[in-house]
Design a protein around this motif. Structure first.
Motif, PDB file in Angstrom:
ATOM      1  N   GLY A 274      33.939  44.660  32.985  1.00 26.00           N
ATOM      2  CA  GLY A 274      33.817  43.768  31.844  1.00 26.00           C
ATOM      3  C   GLY A 274      34.652  42.507  31.944  1.00 26.00           C
ATOM      4  N   MET A 275      34.763  41.945  33.155  1.00 22.64           N
ATOM      5  CA  MET A 275      35.525  40.709  33.355  1.00 22.64           C
ATOM      6  C   MET A 275      34.639  39.653  33.997  1.00 22.64           C
ATOM      7  SD  MET A 275      39.246  41.934  34.852  1.00 22.64           S
ATOM      8  CE  MET A 275      39.785  40.207  35.021  1.00 22.64           C
ATOM      9  N   ALA A 276      35.034  38.406  33.793  1.00 21.01           N
ATOM     10  CA  ALA A 276      34.401  37.319  34.542  1.00 21.01           C
ATOM     11  C   ALA A 276      34.893  37.389  35.983  1.00 21.01           C
ATOM     12  CB  ALA A 276      34.731  35.972  33.921  1.00 21.01           C
ATOM     13  N   GLN A 277      34.072  36.891  36.920  1.00 15.71           N
ATOM     14  CA  GLN A 277      34.439  37.048  38.322  1.00 15.71           C
ATOM     15  C   GLN A 277      35.675  36.263  38.738  1.00 15.71           C
ATOM     16  OE1 GLN A 277      31.208  36.861  41.117  1.00 15.71           O
ATOM     17  NE2 GLN A 277      32.550  36.367  42.835  1.00 15.71           N
TER      18      GLN A 277
ATOM     19  N   PRO B 171      38.669  35.375  37.169  1.00 13.38           N
ATOM     20  CA  PRO B 171      39.943  36.075  36.922  1.00 13.38           C
ATOM     21  C   PRO B 171      40.020  37.420  37.628  1.00 13.38           C
ATOM     22  CG  PRO B 171      38.566  36.089  34.947  1.00 13.38           C
ATOM     23  CD  PRO B 171      37.920  35.144  35.923  1.00 13.38           C
ATOM     24  N   PHE B 172      38.867  38.073  37.830  1.00 11.87           N
ATOM     25  CA  PHE B 172      38.855  39.336  38.580  1.00 11.87           C
ATOM     26  C   PHE B 172      39.340  39.096  40.009  1.00 11.87           C
ATOM     27  CE2 PHE B 172      36.976  42.481  41.362  1.00 11.87           C
ATOM     28  CZ  PHE B 172      37.069  43.667  40.656  1.00 11.87           C
ATOM     29  N   SER B 173      38.760  38.073  40.654  1.00 15.33           N
ATOM     30  CA  SER B 173      39.155  37.766  42.027  1.00 15.33           C
ATOM     31  C   SER B 173      40.615  37.374  42.112  1.00 15.33           C
ATOM     32  CB  SER B 173      38.275  36.632  42.572  1.00 15.33           C
ATOM     33  OG  SER B 173      36.907  37.018  42.602  1.00 15.33           O
ATOM     34  N   GLN B 174      41.115  36.657  41.082  1.00 12.46           N
ATOM     35  CA  GLN B 174      42.527  36.255  41.065  1.00 12.46           C
ATOM     36  C   GLN B 174      43.447  37.475  41.025  1.00 12.46           C
ATOM     37  OE1 GLN B 174      42.992  33.588  37.738  1.00 12.46           O
ATOM     38  NE2 GLN B 174      41.639  32.013  38.632  1.00 12.46           N
ATOM     39  N   GLN B 175      43.076  38.506  40.251  1.00 13.62           N
ATOM     40  CA  GLN B 175      43.894  39.723  40.169  1.00 13.62           C
ATOM     41  C   GLN B 175      43.955  40.443  41.515  1.00 13.62           C
ATOM     42  OE1 GLN B 175      45.836  41.053  37.785  1.00 13.62           O
ATOM     43  NE2 GLN B 175      45.495  39.212  36.531  1.00 13.62           N
ATOM     44  N   ILE B 176      42.848  40.474  42.234  1.00 14.07           N
ATOM     45  CA  ILE B 176      42.841  41.125  43.546  1.00 14.07           C
ATOM     46  C   ILE B 176      43.710  40.333  44.521  1.00 14.07           C
ATOM     47  CG2 ILE B 176      41.414  41.866  45.485  1.00 14.07           C
ATOM     48  CD1 ILE B 176      41.067  43.519  42.911  1.00 14.07           C
ATOM     49  N   ARG B 177      43.607  38.993  44.469  1.00 16.16           N
ATOM     50  CA  ARG B 177      44.455  38.169  45.323  1.00 16.16           C
ATOM     51  C   ARG B 177      45.931  38.392  44.998  1.00 16.16           C
ATOM     52  NH1 ARG B 177      42.074  36.288  49.900  1.00 16.16           N
ATOM     53  NH2 ARG B 177      40.143  35.106  49.456  1.00 16.16           N
ATOM     54  N   ARG B 178      46.239  38.498  43.713  1.00 18.84           N
ATOM     55  CA  ARG B 178      47.620  38.717  43.302  1.00 18.84           C
ATOM     56  C   ARG B 178      48.135  40.058  43.811  1.00 18.84           C
ATOM     57  NH1 ARG B 178      48.510  37.726  37.116  1.00 18.84           N
ATOM     58  NH2 ARG B 178      47.856  35.652  37.873  1.00 18.84           N
ATOM     59  N   LEU B 179      47.300  41.076  43.761  1.00 17.82           N
ATOM     60  CA  LEU B 179      47.694  42.388  44.271  1.00 17.82           C
ATOM     61  C   LEU B 179      47.989  42.316  45.768  1.00 17.82           C
ATOM     62  CD1 LEU B 179      48.055  45.453  43.967  1.00 17.82           C
ATOM     63  CD2 LEU B 179      45.570  45.690  44.268  1.00 17.82           C
ATOM     64  N   GLU B 180      47.124  41.619  46.514  1.00 16.21           N
ATOM     65  CA  GLU B 180      47.351  41.485  47.949  1.00 16.21           C
ATOM     66  C   GLU B 180      48.646  40.731  48.227  1.00 16.21           C
ATOM     67  OE1 GLU B 180      43.006  41.448  50.076  1.00 16.21           O
ATOM     68  OE2 GLU B 180      43.520  39.695  48.841  1.00 16.21           O
ATOM     69  N   ALA B 181      48.909  39.714  47.416  1.00 13.67           N
ATOM     70  CA  ALA B 181      50.127  38.930  47.614  1.00 13.67           C
ATOM     71  C   ALA B 181      51.372  39.771  47.324  1.00 13.67           C
ATOM     72  CB  ALA B 181      50.101  37.699  46.711  1.00 13.67           C
ATOM     73  N   GLU B 182      51.311  40.598  46.285  1.00 16.93           N
ATOM     74  CA  GLU B 182      52.457  41.439  45.950  1.00 16.93           C
ATOM     75  C   GLU B 182      52.718  42.473  47.038  1.00 16.93           C
ATOM     76  OE1 GLU B 182      51.601  43.098  42.156  1.00 16.93           O
ATOM     77  OE2 GLU B 182      51.905  41.230  41.050  1.00 16.93           O
TER      78      GLU B 182
END
Length: 302
Positions: free
Chosen positions: A26-29, A31-42
């Motif tokens: 239930g998200m727009a693509q 911000p969804f992609s940004q969260q995955i990028r943030r996880l990879e960065a962390e």
């Protein structure tokens, strides 16, 4: 790394498509992609390889997928368990039960409770010398069923059952053929009773009844459980006054007879610390009142 990020990662790892994964949660693509990028960065690793045609898991991503699924499942289990404990559906329930009360309501009550709440572990504490009031106040017990009158600071007491007393005597006793026996006629008889420290309310009630009938009971033997008391009566060591539910023991060599001139009664009470019991104790409390209300009225019988 947050649980929400893991949930998003699992979605894209299973769909292998960012658009479908975003729609699934239930998200727009973007911000969804940004969260995955943030996880990879962390984490400092690449979890997914992305091309214009396909998305694939890296070796690190495949490993995280297994752990993420397990972690999210464990999180769900923890939340479910905590909520069930709060509702009193699982956990542990510690019940104190005095030996002077160990018949009538206990067996049926425990069976009912275990059937309705099978994941609650019931621990019965019937050890000799148990001070139920102290154990409740200190948290050693969740609730207790004891003979009244009973009181202790900070402990709530509720009456479960009131019973009349009956006389238990050996079948070979001269009075065994009578249906009703005056209490005053027992002035010279030997008695078997609970020691006062074991059942003060019961002991004092029996003693007061005898004093009101004009005599002090001549106690020749003491025992800490009803089977032991009734066993001594059966052996001819003495008589005893017992709550009518003691007839459930059904000893072969003992008869129970109604008493006249005996106004006292035996009281069974439920006690718990504070104004309200714990959730599991509240379920036990409700069943205790239900079980007590369903007990048949006892009448003296041989």
């Amino acid at each position: 790394m947050e649980f929400r990020q893991l949930q998003l990662f699992v979605a894209v790892a299973e769909e292998l498509h960012f658009g479908r994964a975003a729609a699934r949660v239930g998200m727009a693509q973007p911000p969804f992609s940004q969260q995955i990028r943030r996880l990879e960065a962390e984490l400092g690793v690449e979890l997914l390889t992305r091309t214009s045609r396909r998305v694939a898991l890296t070796p690190a991503g495949s490993h995280l997928l297994e752990d993420a699924r397990a972690l999210l499942a464990r999180r769900t289990d923890i939340i479910t368990t905590v909520r069930r404990v709060a509702r009193g559906e699982t956990g542990r329930l510690r019940v104190g039960f005095a030996a002077s009360s160990a018949f009538g309501v206990l067996t049926d009550l425990v069976l009912r409770f275990r059937k309705r709440f099978p994941e609650v572990k019931v621990e019965i504490d019937d050890r000799e010398g148990l001070h139920a009031g102290v154990a409740l106040a200190t948290g050693e017990l969740d609730l207790a069923i004891v003979r009244g009158p009973f009181q202790h600071e900070g402990v709530t007491v509720e009456r479960l059952l009131i019973e009349r007393f009956v006389l238990a005597l050996p079948t070979r006793h001269p009075r065994a053929r009578r249906k009703v026996i005056p209490l005053s006629s027992l002035a010279h008889e030997p008695f078997v009773l609970f020691p006062r420290h074991s059942a003060p309310g019961l002991h004092d009630t029996v003693t007061s009844m005898c004093l009101a009938a004009g005599f002090s009971p001549h106690v020749v033997q003491e025992a800490h459980s009803w089977p032991a008391v009734i066993g001594m009566v059966e052996a001819g060591l003495g008589l005893t006054l017992a709550p009518s539910s003691a007839q459930a023991l059904r000893p072969r060599g003992v008869v129970f007879r109604a008493l006249s001139g005996a106004p006292g009664h035996a009281e069974l009470v439920l006690a718990f610390a504070g104004p309200h019991p714990s959730p599991s104790a509240a379920h036990f409390r409700a069943l205790a009142h239900e079980a007590a209300s369903l007990l048949p009225v006892k009448t003296p019988s041989s």
